[in-house]
Design a protein around this motif. Structure first.
Motif, PDB file in Angstrom:
ATOM      1  N   ALA A   1     -10.143  11.980  15.817  1.00  0.00           N
ATOM      2  CA  ALA A   1      -9.707  10.865  16.670  1.00  0.00           C
ATOM      3  C   ALA A   1     -10.759   9.765  16.693  1.00  0.00           C
ATOM      4  N   GLU A   2     -12.031  10.153  16.709  1.00  0.00           N
ATOM      5  CA  GLU A   2     -13.100   9.153  16.715  1.00  0.00           C
ATOM      6  C   GLU A   2     -13.127   8.375  15.406  1.00  0.00           C
ATOM      7  N   ALA A   3     -12.945   9.078  14.267  1.00  0.00           N
ATOM      8  CA  ALA A   3     -12.934   8.405  12.961  1.00  0.00           C
ATOM      9  C   ALA A   3     -11.754   7.453  12.845  1.00  0.00           C
ATOM     10  N   VAL A   4     -10.580   7.911  13.301  1.00  0.00           N
ATOM     11  CA  VAL A   4      -9.385   7.064  13.250  1.00  0.00           C
ATOM     12  C   VAL A   4      -9.562   5.827  14.132  1.00  0.00           C
ATOM     13  N   THR A   5     -10.163   6.009  15.298  1.00  0.00           N
ATOM     14  CA  THR A   5     -10.393   4.872  16.201  1.00  0.00           C
ATOM     15  C   THR A   5     -11.278   3.828  15.550  1.00  0.00           C
ATOM     16  N   LEU A   6     -12.356   4.286  14.908  1.00  0.00           N
ATOM     17  CA  LEU A   6     -13.255   3.339  14.238  1.00  0.00           C
ATOM     18  C   LEU A   6     -12.541   2.588  13.121  1.00  0.00           C
ATOM     19  N   CYS A   7     -11.719   3.313  12.339  1.00  0.00           N
ATOM     20  CA  CYS A   7     -11.002   2.657  11.240  1.00  0.00           C
ATOM     21  C   CYS A   7      -9.974   1.664  11.756  1.00  0.00           C
ATOM     22  N   ILE A   8      -9.279   2.032  12.834  1.00  0.00           N
ATOM     23  CA  ILE A   8      -8.289   1.111  13.401  1.00  0.00           C
ATOM     24  C   ILE A   8      -8.975  -0.144  13.925  1.00  0.00           C
TER      25      ILE A   8
ATOM     26  N   GLY B   1      -2.721 -26.552  10.084  1.00  0.00           N
ATOM     27  CA  GLY B   1      -3.724 -27.435   9.498  1.00  0.00           C
ATOM     28  C   GLY B   1      -3.322 -28.011   8.158  1.00  0.00           C
ATOM     29  N   LEU B   2      -2.686 -27.173   7.314  1.00  0.00           N
ATOM     30  CA  LEU B   2      -2.339 -27.599   5.957  1.00  0.00           C
ATOM     31  C   LEU B   2      -0.843 -27.724   5.742  1.00  0.00           C
ATOM     32  N   ASP B   3      -0.047 -27.578   6.802  1.00  0.00           N
ATOM     33  CA  ASP B   3       1.395 -27.770   6.731  1.00  0.00           C
ATOM     34  C   ASP B   3       2.056 -26.819   5.737  1.00  0.00           C
ATOM     35  N   PHE B   4       1.533 -25.579   5.669  1.00  0.00           N
ATOM     36  CA  PHE B   4       2.144 -24.535   4.841  1.00  0.00           C
ATOM     37  C   PHE B   4       2.459 -23.355   5.750  1.00  0.00           C
ATOM     38  N   LYS B   5       3.736 -23.136   5.999  1.00  0.00           N
ATOM     39  CA  LYS B   5       4.139 -22.140   7.000  1.00  0.00           C
ATOM     40  C   LYS B   5       3.825 -20.722   6.526  1.00  0.00           C
ATOM     41  N   VAL B   6       2.910 -20.067   7.246  1.00  0.00           N
ATOM     42  CA  VAL B   6       2.543 -18.675   6.960  1.00  0.00           C
ATOM     43  C   VAL B   6       2.693 -17.879   8.249  1.00  0.00           C
ATOM     44  N   THR B   7       3.423 -16.764   8.177  1.00  0.00           N
ATOM     45  CA  THR B   7       3.692 -15.953   9.363  1.00  0.00           C
ATOM     46  C   THR B   7       3.299 -14.509   9.108  1.00  0.00           C
ATOM     47  N   LEU B   8       2.470 -13.967   9.995  1.00  0.00           N
ATOM     48  CA  LEU B   8       2.104 -12.551   9.928  1.00  0.00           C
ATOM     49  C   LEU B   8       3.235 -11.752  10.573  1.00  0.00           C
ATOM     50  N   SER B   9       3.976 -11.005   9.767  1.00  0.00           N
ATOM     51  CA  SER B   9       5.112 -10.257  10.284  1.00  0.00           C
ATOM     52  C   SER B   9       4.652  -8.996  11.014  1.00  0.00           C
ATOM     53  N   PHE B  10       5.506  -8.496  11.893  1.00  0.00           N
ATOM     54  CA  PHE B  10       5.201  -7.275  12.633  1.00  0.00           C
ATOM     55  C   PHE B  10       5.095  -6.086  11.679  1.00  0.00           C
ATOM     56  N   ASN B  11       5.893  -6.094  10.612  1.00  0.00           N
ATOM     57  CA  ASN B  11       5.827  -4.999   9.633  1.00  0.00           C
ATOM     58  C   ASN B  11       4.474  -4.957   8.942  1.00  0.00           C
ATOM     59  N   ASN B  12       3.956  -6.139   8.569  1.00  0.00           N
ATOM     60  CA  ASN B  12       2.635  -6.180   7.927  1.00  0.00           C
ATOM     61  C   ASN B  12       1.537  -5.773   8.909  1.00  0.00           C
ATOM     62  N   PHE B  13       1.699  -6.149  10.180  1.00  0.00           N
ATOM     63  CA  PHE B  13       0.745  -5.719  11.200  1.00  0.00           C
ATOM     64  C   PHE B  13       0.726  -4.193  11.305  1.00  0.00           C
ATOM     65  N   LEU B  14       1.907  -3.588  11.391  1.00  0.00           N
ATOM     66  CA  LEU B  14       1.992  -2.123  11.463  1.00  0.00           C
ATOM     67  C   LEU B  14       1.445  -1.475  10.203  1.00  0.00           C
ATOM     68  N   LEU B  15       1.695  -2.092   9.041  1.00  0.00           N
ATOM     69  CA  LEU B  15       1.190  -1.546   7.782  1.00  0.00           C
ATOM     70  C   LEU B  15      -0.325  -1.515   7.781  1.00  0.00           C
ATOM     71  N   GLY B  16      -0.961  -2.606   8.251  1.00  0.00           N
ATOM     72  CA  GLY B  16      -2.416  -2.655   8.304  1.00  0.00           C
ATOM     73  C   GLY B  16      -2.987  -1.586   9.205  1.00  0.00           C
ATOM     74  N   ILE B  17      -2.388  -1.397  10.396  1.00  0.00           N
ATOM     75  CA  ILE B  17      -2.866  -0.378  11.330  1.00  0.00           C
ATOM     76  C   ILE B  17      -2.626   1.019  10.764  1.00  0.00           C
ATOM     77  N   SER B  18      -1.477   1.223  10.119  1.00  0.00           N
ATOM     78  CA  SER B  18      -1.158   2.542   9.553  1.00  0.00           C
ATOM     79  C   SER B  18      -2.123   2.914   8.440  1.00  0.00           C
ATOM     80  N   ILE B  19      -2.423   1.947   7.558  1.00  0.00           N
ATOM     81  CA  ILE B  19      -3.377   2.223   6.474  1.00  0.00           C
ATOM     82  C   ILE B  19      -4.741   2.555   7.056  1.00  0.00           C
ATOM     83  N   SER B  20      -5.140   1.827   8.088  1.00  0.00           N
ATOM     84  CA  SER B  20      -6.423   2.097   8.738  1.00  0.00           C
ATOM     85  C   SER B  20      -6.463   3.514   9.304  1.00  0.00           C
ATOM     86  N   ALA B  21      -5.373   3.926   9.960  1.00  0.00           N
ATOM     87  CA  ALA B  21      -5.326   5.268  10.547  1.00  0.00           C
ATOM     88  C   ALA B  21      -5.391   6.348   9.471  1.00  0.00           C
TER      89      ALA B  21
END
Length: 419
Positions: A346-353, A373-393
């Motif tokens: 749990a401690e290792a997973v917490t640090l990675c997350i 700033g540059l007029d190029f629409k970029v959106t961080l999706s919820f799926n990509n957010f979950l993917l990042g956290i899942s890979i970290s875990a």
């Protein structure tokens, strides 16, 4: 998950945060690999997803049922781009346009566009260069979804009669009429001729078909044909054809090809002396490019995650060493090996997350910068957010398992006597 396990995990999270507070530099360096890895993967996925969404949005605006016909193919024909042959092809003209309008029942709209690049416009003592002039026939505004901010678009009689009226883009307006001056009714000079401004287009940016209306103007085709040789090798008039509702673009393409071969007297067996292009060709090439970028990002991110996993494993081995006596005491009073294993995992997973969250937050900040700033629409999706956290875990579990297993198998007597 029972109450005891939940307590162990909650306590482990607190210990991980304590580790971060006590050994800031050591923990930060260990998390850096995870942060970079997650940043590389999620940043690329976010940008590519945003680009795909922008392309799909533009495709829906411009229409995936539109053909662009001219000398030059957008993609290779047969594996080699034979520019010397394409250059010698005859350009599109009103003859081909009338043939499509009369003999292609599957075509809802057809228009001709002659593009004049690198033009200079003048108004009084002001001038602007590198402007693109689009000389068109009727129907162009409906196919390309031209929207007018001020004034009006060119009328049918103006387009068919070659009247010297023009519609200008947003950047052209700002350059020639600074300070929100009135442009409607004023004249500008192009190619030695004077044109009257009747409308200003809304700001749209450059689209997939290559039209840059913000830095351009729209004028009647026949007005431009009065001072340039439209069918010379220097120009490539493009015939733009839109399919009727319910007609597939492939059906339209087959029909248009037959009409153009007849009107140009292309014999059976001879290759077409024109190219039929569509936006799906561009999107397919971009999809292929996206796939390559995905692989590159995965490789870079994978190596970073491996480095980060070793860093987390190292910090967990150090933690086990520092807490050896405490582990011995816990086991002496009845703590099970499974509880010790869960605690360190749990401690290792917490640090990675935590490292992954930092990477995701950086991606979010950059997406806001690009969007506003540059007029190029970029959106961080919820799926990509979950993917990042899942890979970290997952990395946390893999990196922390061996140190956690070593801690869980310690002999309590030996552990208590250790220095």
């Amino acid at each position: 998950m029972n109450r005891a396990t939940g307590h162990i995990i909650f306590t482990s999270i607190g210990q991980a945060l304590q580790e971060l507070r006590v050994n800031k530099l050591r923990t930060f360096l260990s998390l850096l690999g995870i942060t970079i890895g997650i940043f590389c993967i999620i940043a690329v996925l976010t940008v590519l997803d945003s680009m795909k969404n922008n392309i799909q949005s533009e495709m829906s605006t411009l229409g995936s049922d539109v053909l662009y016909i001219g000398r030059w193919p957008w993609m290779d024909e047969g594996g080699e781009y034979k520019w010397w042959e394409y250059w010698r092809r005859p350009g599109m003209s009103p003859t081909e346009l009338r043939a499509i309008q009369s003999n292609a029942p599957d075509a809802e709209l057809a228009t001709l566009c002659l593009t004049l690049n690198n033009q200079t416009l003048k108004h009084e003592d002001l001038d602007v260069s590198s402007i693109t002039a689009y000389s068109v026939t009727a129907g162009f505004d409906k196919i390309q979804n031209i929207e007018i901010a001020k004034g009006r678009y060119l009328g049918m009689s103006e387009l068919d009669g070659g009247v010297t009226n023009v519609v200008i883009g947003d950047e052209v307006y700002k350059s020639l009429f600074p300070g929100n001056r009135n442009a409607i009714g004023n004249t500008i000079a192009l190619g030695g001729k004077r044109f009257t401004v009747v409308g200003i287009m809304k700001r749209v940016g450059k689209n997939m078909a290559g039209f840059d209306f913000d830095n351009g103007i729209i004028l009647p085709y026949y007005a431009a044909a009065s001072f340039v040789e439209a069918r010379s090798f220097n120009y490539d008039p493009v015939l733009v054809v839109k399919a009727k509702a319910g007609t597939s673009v492939d059906e339209l393409k087959y029909e248009v090809e037959g009409v153009l071969r007849r009107v140009r007297k292309v014999r059976p067996g001879q290759a077409n002396n024109f190219a039929i292009n569509q936006l799906s060709q561009v999107s397919q090439r971009i999809e292929s490019l996206f796939g390559t970028i995905d692989v590159i990002a995965a490789v870079i991110g994978g190596f970073s995650l491996i480095v980060g996993a070793f860093g987390i494993a190292n910090i967990m081995f150090v933690t086990v060493k520092e807490r050896t006596k405490i582990i011995g005491l816990k086991k002496a009073i009845g703590a099970r090996s499974r509880s010790i294993l869960t605690e360190f995992l749990a401690e290792a997973v917490t640090l990675c997350i935590m490292g992954g969250l930092i990477g995701v937050i950086v991606v979010l900040l950059l997406s806001l910068l690009l969007t506003y700033g540059l007029d190029f629409k970029v959106t961080l999706s919820f799926n990509n957010f979950l993917l990042g956290i899942s890979i970290s875990a997952i990395v946390g579990v893999l990196a922390g398992y061996i140190p956690a297993r070593a801690a869980s198998r310690l002999d309590p007597v030996v552990a208590i006597r250790s220095n």
